[in-house]
Motif scaffolding. Structure first.
Motif, PDB file in Angstrom:
ATOM      1  N   LYS A  82      36.505  34.482  22.929  1.00 11.39           N
ATOM      2  CA  LYS A  82      37.590  34.722  21.972  1.00 11.39           C
ATOM      3  C   LYS A  82      37.929  33.473  21.161  1.00 11.39           C
ATOM      4  CE  LYS A  82      40.218  38.648  23.549  1.00 11.39           C
ATOM      5  NZ  LYS A  82      40.289  39.395  22.321  1.00 11.39           N
ATOM      6  N   CYS A  83      38.030  32.327  21.820  1.00 10.80           N
ATOM      7  CA  CYS A  83      38.346  31.081  21.109  1.00 10.80           C
ATOM      8  C   CYS A  83      37.213  30.704  20.153  1.00 10.80           C
ATOM      9  CB  CYS A  83      38.628  29.952  22.095  1.00 10.80           C
ATOM     10  SG  CYS A  83      40.227  30.113  22.916  1.00 10.80           S
ATOM     11  N   HIS A  84      35.969  30.938  20.569  1.00  9.37           N
ATOM     12  CA  HIS A  84      34.844  30.630  19.702  1.00  9.37           C
ATOM     13  C   HIS A  84      34.862  31.519  18.462  1.00  9.37           C
ATOM     14  CE1 HIS A  84      30.582  30.702  18.356  1.00  9.37           C
ATOM     15  NE2 HIS A  84      30.764  29.402  18.489  1.00  9.37           N
ATOM     16  N   GLU A  85      35.171  32.788  18.638  1.00  7.30           N
ATOM     17  CA  GLU A  85      35.241  33.701  17.492  1.00  7.30           C
ATOM     18  C   GLU A  85      36.333  33.276  16.524  1.00  7.30           C
ATOM     19  OE1 GLU A  85      35.746  37.504  19.361  1.00  7.30           O
ATOM     20  OE2 GLU A  85      33.586  37.717  19.763  1.00  7.30           O
ATOM     21  N   LYS A  86      37.485  32.852  17.057  1.00  2.90           N
ATOM     22  CA  LYS A  86      38.588  32.396  16.205  1.00  2.90           C
ATOM     23  C   LYS A  86      38.196  31.138  15.433  1.00  2.90           C
ATOM     24  CE  LYS A  86      42.078  34.282  19.249  1.00  2.90           C
ATOM     25  NZ  LYS A  86      43.118  33.968  20.235  1.00  2.90           N
ATOM     26  N   LYS A  87      37.547  30.197  16.123  1.00  4.71           N
ATOM     27  CA  LYS A  87      37.125  28.955  15.471  1.00  4.71           C
ATOM     28  C   LYS A  87      36.104  29.252  14.380  1.00  4.71           C
ATOM     29  CE  LYS A  87      34.886  24.505  16.235  1.00  4.71           C
ATOM     30  NZ  LYS A  87      33.578  24.618  15.633  1.00  4.71           N
ATOM     31  N   SER A  88      35.133  30.093  14.677  1.00  3.33           N
ATOM     32  CA  SER A  88      34.090  30.438  13.706  1.00  3.33           C
ATOM     33  C   SER A  88      34.678  31.158  12.496  1.00  3.33           C
ATOM     34  CB  SER A  88      33.018  31.309  14.353  1.00  3.33           C
ATOM     35  OG  SER A  88      32.355  30.590  15.361  1.00  3.33           O
ATOM     36  N   ALA A  89      35.625  32.054  12.734  1.00  3.44           N
ATOM     37  CA  ALA A  89      36.270  32.772  11.634  1.00  3.44           C
ATOM     38  C   ALA A  89      37.038  31.814  10.739  1.00  3.44           C
ATOM     39  CB  ALA A  89      37.188  33.854  12.179  1.00  3.44           C
ATOM     40  N   SER A  90      37.725  30.859  11.359  1.00  2.00           N
ATOM     41  CA  SER A  90      38.481  29.871  10.602  1.00  2.00           C
ATOM     42  C   SER A  90      37.556  29.012   9.740  1.00  2.00           C
ATOM     43  CB  SER A  90      39.281  28.989  11.557  1.00  2.00           C
ATOM     44  OG  SER A  90      39.969  27.990  10.860  1.00  2.00           O
ATOM     45  N   GLU A  91      36.447  28.571  10.325  1.00  2.00           N
ATOM     46  CA  GLU A  91      35.482  27.763   9.578  1.00  2.00           C
ATOM     47  C   GLU A  91      34.878  28.565   8.438  1.00  2.00           C
ATOM     48  OE1 GLU A  91      33.968  24.853  13.207  1.00  2.00           O
ATOM     49  OE2 GLU A  91      32.750  26.584  12.665  1.00  2.00           O
ATOM     50  N   LYS A  94      37.349  28.886   5.582  1.00  2.00           N
ATOM     51  CA  LYS A  94      37.441  27.635   4.827  1.00  2.00           C
ATOM     52  C   LYS A  94      36.260  27.488   3.876  1.00  2.00           C
ATOM     53  CE  LYS A  94      39.865  25.080   8.394  1.00  2.00           C
ATOM     54  NZ  LYS A  94      39.731  24.009   9.391  1.00  2.00           N
ATOM     55  N   LYS A  95      35.056  27.835   4.355  1.00  2.00           N
ATOM     56  CA  LYS A  95      33.859  27.729   3.508  1.00  2.00           C
ATOM     57  C   LYS A  95      33.943  28.657   2.305  1.00  2.00           C
ATOM     58  CE  LYS A  95      30.472  26.326   6.944  1.00  2.00           C
ATOM     59  NZ  LYS A  95      29.274  26.720   7.692  1.00  2.00           N
ATOM     60  N   ARG A  96      34.545  29.821   2.509  1.00  2.00           N
ATOM     61  CA  ARG A  96      34.654  30.789   1.421  1.00  2.00           C
ATOM     62  C   ARG A  96      35.811  30.456   0.495  1.00  2.00           C
ATOM     63  NH1 ARG A  96      34.235  34.453   5.725  1.00  2.00           N
ATOM     64  NH2 ARG A  96      36.364  35.105   5.302  1.00  2.00           N
ATOM     65  N   LYS A 101      44.467  29.792   6.928  1.00  2.00           N
ATOM     66  CA  LYS A 101      43.850  29.148   8.085  1.00  2.00           C
ATOM     67  C   LYS A 101      44.155  29.988   9.306  1.00  2.00           C
ATOM     68  CE  LYS A 101      44.059  24.452   6.409  1.00  2.00           C
ATOM     69  NZ  LYS A 101      44.571  23.110   6.639  1.00  2.00           N
ATOM     70  N   LEU A 102      43.136  30.345  10.040  1.00  2.00           N
ATOM     71  CA  LEU A 102      43.325  31.124  11.252  1.00  2.00           C
ATOM     72  C   LEU A 102      43.649  30.195  12.406  1.00  2.00           C
ATOM     73  CD1 LEU A 102      40.316  33.556  10.857  1.00  2.00           C
ATOM     74  CD2 LEU A 102      42.696  33.945  10.243  1.00  2.00           C
ATOM     75  N   SER A 103      44.500  30.632  13.281  1.00  2.00           N
ATOM     76  CA  SER A 103      44.894  29.813  14.418  1.00  2.00           C
ATOM     77  C   SER A 103      43.829  29.845  15.504  1.00  2.00           C
ATOM     78  CB  SER A 103      46.220  30.295  14.987  1.00  2.00           C
ATOM     79  OG  SER A 103      46.508  29.586  16.158  1.00  2.00           O
ATOM     80  N   VAL A 104      43.235  28.698  15.777  1.00  2.00           N
ATOM     81  CA  VAL A 104      42.213  28.602  16.812  1.00  2.00           C
ATOM     82  C   VAL A 104      42.864  28.521  18.182  1.00  2.00           C
ATOM     83  CG1 VAL A 104      40.366  27.136  17.703  1.00  2.00           C
ATOM     84  CG2 VAL A 104      40.590  27.492  15.259  1.00  2.00           C
ATOM     85  N   TYR A 105      44.072  27.984  18.248  1.00  2.00           N
ATOM     86  CA  TYR A 105      44.704  27.724  19.527  1.00  2.00           C
ATOM     87  C   TYR A 105      45.640  28.840  19.986  1.00  2.00           C
ATOM     88  CZ  TYR A 105      42.755  23.215  18.649  1.00  2.00           C
ATOM     89  OH  TYR A 105      41.881  22.213  18.385  1.00  2.00           O
ATOM     90  N   LYS A 106      45.572  29.978  19.333  1.00  2.00           N
ATOM     91  CA  LYS A 106      46.397  31.105  19.738  1.00  2.00           C
ATOM     92  C   LYS A 106      45.983  31.558  21.140  1.00  2.00           C
ATOM     93  CE  LYS A 106      48.000  35.515  17.978  1.00  2.00           C
ATOM     94  NZ  LYS A 106      47.819  36.514  16.955  1.00  2.00           N
ATOM     95  N   ARG A 107      46.930  31.907  21.948  1.00  2.00           N
ATOM     96  CA  ARG A 107      46.692  32.269  23.342  1.00  2.00           C
ATOM     97  C   ARG A 107      45.734  33.453  23.451  1.00  2.00           C
ATOM     98  NH1 ARG A 107      49.471  31.084  27.872  1.00  2.00           N
ATOM     99  NH2 ARG A 107      51.076  30.109  26.640  1.00  2.00           N
ATOM    100  N   CYS A 108      44.742  33.305  24.315  1.00  2.00           N
ATOM    101  CA  CYS A 108      43.824  34.392  24.616  1.00  2.00           C
ATOM    102  C   CYS A 108      44.536  35.359  25.560  1.00  2.00           C
ATOM    103  CB  CYS A 108      42.558  33.872  25.282  1.00  2.00           C
ATOM    104  SG  CYS A 108      41.556  32.920  24.157  1.00  2.00           S
ATOM    105  N   THR A 109      44.323  36.651  25.355  1.00  2.00           N
ATOM    106  CA  THR A 109      45.039  37.621  26.170  1.00  2.00           C
ATOM    107  C   THR A 109      44.138  38.448  27.065  1.00  2.00           C
ATOM    108  OG1 THR A 109      44.952  39.153  24.330  1.00  2.00           O
ATOM    109  CG2 THR A 109      46.953  37.835  24.570  1.00  2.00           C
ATOM    110  N   SER A 110      42.883  38.605  26.716  1.00  2.00           N
ATOM    111  CA  SER A 110      42.017  39.408  27.579  1.00  2.00           C
ATOM    112  C   SER A 110      40.722  38.669  27.834  1.00  2.00           C
ATOM    113  CB  SER A 110      41.716  40.754  26.936  1.00  2.00           C
ATOM    114  OG  SER A 110      40.975  40.580  25.764  1.00  2.00           O
TER     115      SER A 110
END
Length: 119
Positions: A82-91, A94-96, A101-110
């Motif tokens: 989940k954290c990797h998906e958030k980081k990749s989406a944020s990057e 930014k490229k586009r 900016k998407l929050s990479v550090y948002k709490r994972c829930t599942s």
């Protein structure tokens, strides 16, 4: 048979600017990844939030496509999916040039594992 619908916008299939598949399928990377996860078994983003989550992805802090070192452990970080998906989406956003900016550090829930505590 493809039906022509002019009111439906057609999207180009997403294409990668750099193909790193040869590297990620290499024996060197697989060994590096395995050893790194053995030595760093927890997601660092979740840990910062006080959540214990197993890492199952080895992420390049500075992407290879942006000149990041492929095998240097200082450029690697253990993340949960989940954290990797958030980081990749944020990057990607930014490229586009998307201002959001998407929050990479948002709490994972599942998470998949029942052996770890979650909040």
């Amino acid at each position: 048979m493809k039906v022509n619908r002019p009111w439906v916008k057609e999207y180009k299939q997403q294409e990668r600017t750099v193909d790193n598949s040869k590297f990620y399928n290499s024996r060197t990377w697989r060994k590096t990844r395995k050893l790194f996860l053995e030595n760093n078994p927890l997601c660092i983003h979740c840990e910062r939030l006080g959540v214990t989550t197993p890492a199952n992805v080895v992420d390049h802090i500075i992407p290879i496509s942006e000149g990041g070192d492929k095998l240097n452990t200082k450029n690697l970080q253990p993340l949960c999916k989940k954290c990797h998906e958030k980081k990749s989406a944020s990057e990607s956003a930014k490229k586009r040039g998307m201002g959001k900016k998407l929050s990479v550090y948002k709490r994972c829930t599942s998470h998949d594992s029942q052996n770890f505590t979650h909040e």
